[in-house]
Design a protein around this motif. Structure first.
Motif, PDB file in Angstrom:
ATOM      1  N   ALA A 177     -19.858  43.942 158.210  1.00 42.92           N
ATOM      2  CA  ALA A 177     -20.389  42.649 157.769  1.00 42.92           C
ATOM      3  C   ALA A 177     -19.329  41.840 157.021  1.00 42.92           C
ATOM      4  CB  ALA A 177     -21.609  42.868 156.882  1.00 42.92           C
ATOM      5  N   PHE A 178     -18.502  42.491 156.227  1.00 43.91           N
ATOM      6  CA  PHE A 178     -17.468  41.768 155.499  1.00 43.91           C
ATOM      7  C   PHE A 178     -16.415  41.205 156.451  1.00 43.91           C
ATOM      8  CE2 PHE A 178     -18.987  44.723 152.181  1.00 43.91           C
ATOM      9  CZ  PHE A 178     -19.473  43.761 151.320  1.00 43.91           C
ATOM     10  N   ILE A 200     -14.213  36.522 159.508  1.00 42.86           N
ATOM     11  CA  ILE A 200     -13.949  35.868 160.792  1.00 42.86           C
ATOM     12  C   ILE A 200     -14.680  34.532 160.874  1.00 42.86           C
ATOM     13  CG2 ILE A 200     -14.382  36.055 163.275  1.00 42.86           C
ATOM     14  CD1 ILE A 200     -13.753  39.036 162.999  1.00 42.86           C
ATOM     15  N   LEU A 201     -15.893  34.469 160.345  1.00 38.87           N
ATOM     16  CA  LEU A 201     -16.644  33.213 160.360  1.00 38.87           C
ATOM     17  C   LEU A 201     -16.096  32.219 159.342  1.00 38.87           C
ATOM     18  CD1 LEU A 201     -20.266  34.579 160.715  1.00 38.87           C
ATOM     19  CD2 LEU A 201     -18.876  33.484 162.461  1.00 38.87           C
ATOM     20  N   PHE A 202     -15.470  32.704 158.288  1.00 37.21           N
ATOM     21  CA  PHE A 202     -14.925  31.818 157.263  1.00 37.21           C
ATOM     22  C   PHE A 202     -13.697  31.067 157.760  1.00 37.21           C
ATOM     23  CE2 PHE A 202     -11.760  31.312 153.881  1.00 37.21           C
ATOM     24  CZ  PHE A 202     -12.429  30.398 153.088  1.00 37.21           C
ATOM     25  N   LEU A 203     -12.855  31.725 158.533  1.00 36.47           N
ATOM     26  CA  LEU A 203     -11.588  31.114 158.942  1.00 36.47           C
ATOM     27  C   LEU A 203     -11.748  29.807 159.719  1.00 36.47           C
ATOM     28  CD1 LEU A 203      -9.421  34.221 159.797  1.00 36.47           C
ATOM     29  CD2 LEU A 203      -9.106  32.600 157.947  1.00 36.47           C
ATOM     30  N   ALA A 249     -22.311  23.890 164.484  1.00 40.68           N
ATOM     31  CA  ALA A 249     -21.795  25.263 164.506  1.00 40.68           C
ATOM     32  C   ALA A 249     -22.359  26.077 163.349  1.00 40.68           C
ATOM     33  CB  ALA A 249     -20.271  25.247 164.450  1.00 40.68           C
ATOM     34  N   PHE A 250     -22.506  25.458 162.191  1.00 44.68           N
ATOM     35  CA  PHE A 250     -23.069  26.166 161.041  1.00 44.68           C
ATOM     36  C   PHE A 250     -24.541  26.498 161.264  1.00 44.68           C
ATOM     37  CE2 PHE A 250     -24.734  26.252 156.633  1.00 44.68           C
ATOM     38  CZ  PHE A 250     -24.022  27.358 156.208  1.00 44.68           C
ATOM     39  N   LEU A 289     -28.324  32.540 164.422  1.00 47.90           N
ATOM     40  CA  LEU A 289     -27.940  33.861 164.920  1.00 47.90           C
ATOM     41  C   LEU A 289     -27.954  34.923 163.826  1.00 47.90           C
ATOM     42  CD1 LEU A 289     -24.969  32.951 167.283  1.00 47.90           C
ATOM     43  CD2 LEU A 289     -27.277  33.625 167.923  1.00 47.90           C
ATOM     44  N   LYS A 290     -28.234  34.497 162.598  1.00 50.30           N
ATOM     45  CA  LYS A 290     -28.259  35.378 161.425  1.00 50.30           C
ATOM     46  C   LYS A 290     -26.930  36.100 161.238  1.00 50.30           C
ATOM     47  CE  LYS A 290     -33.193  35.986 161.670  1.00 50.30           C
ATOM     48  NZ  LYS A 290     -34.302  36.898 161.836  1.00 50.30           N
ATOM     49  N   ALA A 291     -25.855  35.379 161.498  1.00 51.94           N
ATOM     50  CA  ALA A 291     -24.528  35.965 161.360  1.00 51.94           C
ATOM     51  C   ALA A 291     -24.085  36.032 159.907  1.00 51.94           C
ATOM     52  CB  ALA A 291     -23.518  35.154 162.158  1.00 51.94           C
TER      53      ALA A 291
END
Length: 131
Positions: free
Chosen positions: A53-54, A59-62, A99-100, A106-108
């Motif tokens: 999860a971290f 990856i989603l933050f970048l 995108a957000f 998607l509960k990412a």
């Protein structure tokens, strides 16, 4: 002049790495190759496992971080961009918001941890139900 740097820099890098490989002494042994913990021999594995999860959050933050930094030129010079720059910025922000929203759907971004106990609750506290 720039092409000279493009040719010269890799050559110098390869020569220096080659000299290091040829001239360096190699005296490896178990204590040197093992993990270092304040001079003591480690009692357990020094590498800890990361939760997936971290890594997903990183990856989603970048992409969002890069997209936010892409807005900076418009913020610095809004008057010289004009209406065309404003339209491009609004389209860019709409894509960012879409995108957000997709990530949320998607509960990412949810980091749910589940803690399971294999023992029934009565065995955890040594409670006798029959007494």
């Amino acid at each position: 002049m720039f092409t000279a740097y493009l040719i010269l820099c890799p050559i110098i890098a390869v020569v220096l790495v080659g000299l290091n490989w040829l001239l360096a002494t190699s005296n490896s042994y178990i204590e040197k190759d093992g993990p270092f913990e304040c001079g003591f021999t480690s009692f357990q594995q020094s590498r800890s496992a990361f939760s997936v999860a971290f890594i997903l959050v990183a990856i989603l933050f970048l992409p969002f971080d890069l997209e936010i930094s892409s807005i900076l030129p418009f913020v610095i010079s809004p008057y010289s961009n004009g209406l065309y720059g404003l339209v491009i910025l609004v389209i860019f922000l709409i894509l960012l918001i879409v995108a957000f929203v997709v990530e949320i759907q998607l509960k990412a971004l949810q980091l749910n941890r589940t803690y399971t106990n294999d023992l029934p609750h009565t065995e955890l506290y040594d409670i006798n139900i029959n007494d």
